[in-house]
Design a protein around this motif. Structure first.
Motif, mmCIF file in Angstrom:
data_model
loop_
_atom_site.group_PDB
_atom_site.id
_atom_site.type_symbol
_atom_site.label_atom_id
_atom_site.label_comp_id
_atom_site.label_asym_id
_atom_site.label_seq_id
_atom_site.Cartn_x
_atom_site.Cartn_y
_atom_site.Cartn_z
ATOM 1 N N ASP A 1 0.639 -1.181 -0.017
ATOM 2 C CA ASP A 1 -0.070 -0.002 0.060
ATOM 3 C C ASP A 1 0.842 1.284 0.000
ATOM 4 O O ASP A 1 1.588 1.580 0.896
ATOM 5 C CB ASP A 1 -0.736 -0.018 1.386
ATOM 6 N N MET B 1 0.173 4.018 0.374
ATOM 7 C CA MET B 1 -0.092 5.271 1.680
ATOM 8 C C MET B 1 0.536 4.704 2.830
ATOM 9 O O MET B 1 0.574 5.506 3.767
ATOM 10 C CB MET B 1 -1.691 5.159 1.880
ATOM 11 N N GLU B 2 0.875 3.353 3.074
ATOM 12 C CA GLU B 2 1.573 2.870 4.240
ATOM 13 C C GLU B 2 2.920 2.641 4.033
ATOM 14 O O GLU B 2 3.642 2.566 5.262
ATOM 15 C CB GLU B 2 0.910 1.497 4.500
ATOM 16 N N ASN B 3 3.644 2.635 2.764
ATOM 17 C CA ASN B 3 4.907 2.249 2.624
ATOM 18 C C ASN B 3 5.838 3.406 2.949
ATOM 19 O O ASN B 3 5.553 4.513 2.202
ATOM 20 C CB ASN B 3 4.839 1.656 1.166
ATOM 21 N N PRO B 4 6.642 3.431 3.946
ATOM 22 C CA PRO B 4 7.255 4.786 4.094
ATOM 23 C C PRO B 4 8.430 4.937 3.080
ATOM 24 O O PRO B 4 9.083 5.971 3.238
ATOM 25 C CB PRO B 4 7.818 4.351 5.520
ATOM 26 N N LEU C 1 8.144 8.081 0.706
ATOM 27 C CA LEU C 1 8.329 9.170 1.199
ATOM 28 C C LEU C 1 9.749 9.665 0.443
ATOM 29 O O LEU C 1 9.986 10.627 -0.005
ATOM 30 C CB LEU C 1 8.685 9.197 2.605
ATOM 31 N N ALA C 2 10.881 8.630 0.197
ATOM 32 C CA ALA C 2 12.028 8.776 -0.447
ATOM 33 C C ALA C 2 11.798 9.113 -1.995
ATOM 34 O O ALA C 2 12.206 9.797 -2.386
ATOM 35 C CB ALA C 2 13.001 7.615 -0.232
ATOM 36 N N LEU D 1 9.033 10.261 -3.346
ATOM 37 C CA LEU D 1 8.330 11.564 -3.427
ATOM 38 C C LEU D 1 9.261 12.667 -3.107
ATOM 39 O O LEU D 1 9.393 13.510 -4.144
ATOM 40 C CB LEU D 1 7.132 11.568 -2.519
ATOM 41 N N ASP D 2 10.223 12.517 -2.459
ATOM 42 C CA ASP D 2 11.355 13.306 -2.175
ATOM 43 C C ASP D 2 12.120 13.355 -3.656
ATOM 44 O O ASP D 2 12.599 14.333 -4.106
ATOM 45 C CB ASP D 2 12.186 12.925 -1.213
ATOM 46 N N GLU E 1 10.812 15.291 -6.366
ATOM 47 C CA GLU E 1 10.775 16.697 -5.964
ATOM 48 C C GLU E 1 12.306 17.216 -6.553
ATOM 49 O O GLU E 1 12.378 18.003 -7.183
ATOM 50 C CB GLU E 1 10.575 17.040 -4.614
ATOM 51 N N TYR F 1 13.096 0.250 2.444
ATOM 52 C CA TYR F 1 12.886 0.743 3.520
ATOM 53 C C TYR F 1 13.151 -0.156 4.605
ATOM 54 O O TYR F 1 12.430 -1.147 4.585
ATOM 55 C CB TYR F 1 11.330 1.573 3.572
ATOM 56 N N GLN G 1 14.985 2.162 10.204
ATOM 57 C CA GLN G 1 14.162 3.116 10.454
ATOM 58 C C GLN G 1 14.363 4.458 9.384
ATOM 59 O O GLN G 1 13.979 5.484 9.530
ATOM 60 C CB GLN G 1 14.307 3.933 11.672
#
Lengths: 258, 106
Positions: A45, A47-50, A53-54, A56-57, A60, A202, A207
């Motif tokens: 998912d 939305m849950e997969n941290p 975040l990388a 999406l970074d 950008e 991840y 962490q």
């Protein structure tokens, strides 16, 4: 007697056919298959997969101008949804100008320094991991397809030799755990088959998002060997061998691992 | 660079129980991690999370050092009115990070 021999031969032939059929079936399993259902759900998912975040970074950073050139990655490689599609599936690749194999993160560093004219970010920095995750994510769902350049063969062979080389005070090779004992447990943790299909991953233990090189360093210190420095040729050779070993498997970046 | 992923259903019926999921990028430095110099990395965690909807705090949580980096929080609330939901994270230094999402209630 002859009839019996004939029957035995027929049986042998039948067995051989069964054996080839079993061999033809792909029995390789991604590290994903060794995880708990909860961790699997986390990876599935977005939305849950941290790890996202990388990614999406990275998206950008991809569009942000860098260095003296004032150009962003997207200015050359494109910024659309199709940009860099599947590129990560063939890395590490052979770099003709340097005359050596280069991994995906190394290629990004090379672009940063030589084409964008910027101080390249250090290995394992957030910037580099984010950009690598972004590019690798663009290959998600595609099969691993190593670089067909014949000059990669010695690199893969060097990686294979390292894979089978006993290292460290525990005198263990990668193959002794990840080939011979894959699926067994090391203490309470399952030993996966070490297919590099989800990198950068991840890792819950870290962490944070990390590279394959960081993961291999974990194993090296685990067998009480001195880890190679980040970016060392040994890692690139091992990665090239592992990608060859995982040829055709599906890329999962960003993977989540325990 | 700090990023938040918010998942709020775009539409809901009035009175429906909806699930809201949030994932925020944060190191959650516990204060217990030793540094090479013998000291400890100073603590810097998100201390509080709040969700404000329809003029009311519908969910709040106090976070502690044992909570993982990039905390993921999921909770449920009742859809009452169309409008904005405000999500707020407050860290040890008092820095506030806010995100907004809209929901259409019919």
């Amino acid at each position: 007697m002859i009839r019996r021999r004939g029957a035995a031969l027929a049986l042998l032939l039948a067995l051989a056919t069964v054996a080839t059929r079993v061999e033809a079936q792909d029995t390789r399993r991604s590290g994903f298959m060794f995880m708990s259902p909860g961790t699997q759900a986390m990876q599935r998912d977005d939305m849950e997969n941290p790890g996202m975040l990388a990614v999406l970074d990275g998206a950008e950073l991809w569009a942000k101008p860098a260095g003296t050139s004032g150009r962003s990655c997207a200015d050359c490689h494109g910024g659309g949804a199709e940009a860099m599609r599947g590129v990560a599936a063939r890395y590490p690749a052979f770099d003709a100008t340097r005359g050596e194999a280069i991994d995906l993160a190394g290629r990004i560093l090379q672009c940063r320094a030589e084409r964008q004219g910027d101080a390249p970010p250090p290995r394992e920095s957030r910037t580099l991991l984010a950009l690598t995750a972004f590019v690798a994510h663009r290959a998600r769902g595609m099969p691993v397809a190593p670089d067909a350049d014949p000059r990669m063969t010695p690199v893969v062979e060097a990686g294979r030799a390292l894979w089978h080389k006993r290292l460290g005070q525990l005198d263990l090779s990668c193959a002794q755990c990840h080939d011979d004992n894959a699926g067994q447990k090391l203490a309470s943790a399952p030993i996966p088959e070490a297919h590099p299909t989800g990198y950068p991953i991840y890792r819950l233990e870290w962490q944070t998002t990390g590279s394959l090189q960081r993961r291999i360093r974990g194993c090296l210190t685990g067998v009480r060997a001195e880890p190679f420095a980040y970016g060392a040729d040994e890692y690139i050779a091992l990665e090239a061998f592992l990608m060859e070993r995982a040829r055709g498997m599906e890329i999962e970046t960003p993977g989540v691992r325990p | 660079m700090s990023r938040a992923l918010i998942n709020v259903p775009a539409k809901a019926r009035k009175g429906e129980v909806i699930q809201i999921r949030t994932l925020v990028q944060h190191e959650m430095e516990t204060g217990f991690r030793p540094l090479p110099n013998g000291g400890f990395a100073p603590r810097l965690i998100l201390r509080r999370f709040e969700c404000i909807y329809d003029g009311e705090t519908v969910f709040a949580a106090d976070l502690h050092p044992a909570i993982s980096a990039n905390p993921y929080l999921a909770f449920r609330t009742v859809a009452t009115t169309s409008g904005e939901m405000l999500f707020r994270w407050i860290d040890d230094r008092g820095a506030v990070r806010e995100e907004r999402a809209t929901i259409e209630v019919t």
